[in-house]
Design an enzyme around this catalytic site. Structure first.
Site, short mmCIF file in Angstrom:
data_model
loop_
_atom_site.label_atom_id
_atom_site.label_comp_id
_atom_site.label_asym_id
_atom_site.label_seq_id
_atom_site.Cartn_x
_atom_site.Cartn_y
_atom_site.Cartn_z
CB ILE A 89 77.86 -45.96 42.83
CG1 ILE A 89 77.39 -44.45 42.88
CG2 ILE A 89 78.67 -46.13 41.71
CD1 ILE A 89 76.27 -44.03 41.77
N PRO A 90 76.63 -49.23 42.83
CG PRO A 90 75.67 -50.63 41.33
CD PRO A 90 75.73 -49.23 41.71
CB CYS A 91 81.66 -50.71 43.98
SG CYS A 91 81.43 -50.11 45.78
CG HIS A 92 77.18 -54.35 46.31
ND1 HIS A 92 76.59 -53.01 46.17
CD2 HIS A 92 76.03 -54.96 46.07
CE1 HIS A 92 75.38 -53.06 46.02
NE2 HIS A 92 74.77 -54.31 45.81
#
Length: 162
Positions: free
Chosen positions: A125-128
Site C-alpha cells: 500500500i504505497p504510502c511512500h
C-alpha cells in the site's frame, strides 16, 4: 484466535518483517534490527512465501504491483484512505490533498496524513508515494531516507522500461 506467522525479508533499505496467516498478509513493516531473525520454514504459509518472493521481485525491479492476499486492520476511514493509496501508480506521487479529494473529503488532509502513517502494509500500500502539496517529501514511518530511496528506485526502473 488465528495463528500468525512472521518472516523477515532483507531489503536493500533494511529488514522488512512480514506477518500473516494462512489466508492473508497482515503487515509488512521495517524492523530496526540489523539481522534476519525469522527463516523460511516448512510450515511457513504459502501466502507469506509469495509475499516474500514478490517483495524480492519489486526490489530487483521486476514487479510493479502485488497480487498476494492481504487484509487491512483499521477503521473504515483508514481503509478508505489505504484503498485510495493503491490508485497512485508505480513511480508516481500524489499529495495528501489529492487523497482527501479522491475520497470526497477535501477537508480531511490531516486525517489522511494520520491514516497514511498507520498503514501496516509498507510498499504494497504505497504510502511512500504520498508527498506534500508543495512537492516535498513529508513523513514516512520507515524514515524519509527510505521514502526517497523507494521513489528513486521506482523511477529508475520505470524509466528503464520506457
Amino acid at each position: 484466535m488465528t495463528k500468525k506467522y512472521k518472516l523477515d525479508y532483507e531489503s536493500p533499505i533494511g529488514i522488512l518483517e512480514i506477518t500473516g496467516t494462512h489466508e492473508a498478509i497482515c503487515s509488512i513493516l521495517f524492523s530496526e534490527g540489523n539481522k534476519k531473525e525469522n527463516l523460511l520454514q516448512v510450515d511457513t504459509p504459502v501466502v507469506i512465501t509469495e509475499c516474500y518472493n514478490q517483495l524480492d521481485e519489486y526490489f530487483k525491479g521486476y514487479r510493479q504491483e502485488f497480487t498476494f492476499p492481504y487484509q487491512f486492520e483499521g477503521t473504515d476511514f483508514q481503509k478508505t484512505v489505504w484503498e485510495a493509496l493503491k490508485e497512485i501508480s508505480y513511480a508516481e506521487t500524489g499529495s495528501y490533498k489529492d487523497i482527501a479529494s479522491s475520497i470526497r473529503n477535501e477537508k480531511a488532509i490531516r486525517a489522511v496524513g494520520s491514516a497514511n502513517g498507520k498503514n501496516k502494509l509498507s510498499i504494497v500500500i504505497p504510502c511512500h508515494r504520498v508527498i506534500g502539496s508543495n512537492g516535498k517529501l513529508t513523513g514516512y514511518a520507515g524514515g524519509l531516507w527510505r521514502k526517497e530511496w523507494l521513489l528513486k528506485h521506482e523511477r529508475s526502473f520505470k524509466e528503464g522500461m520506457n
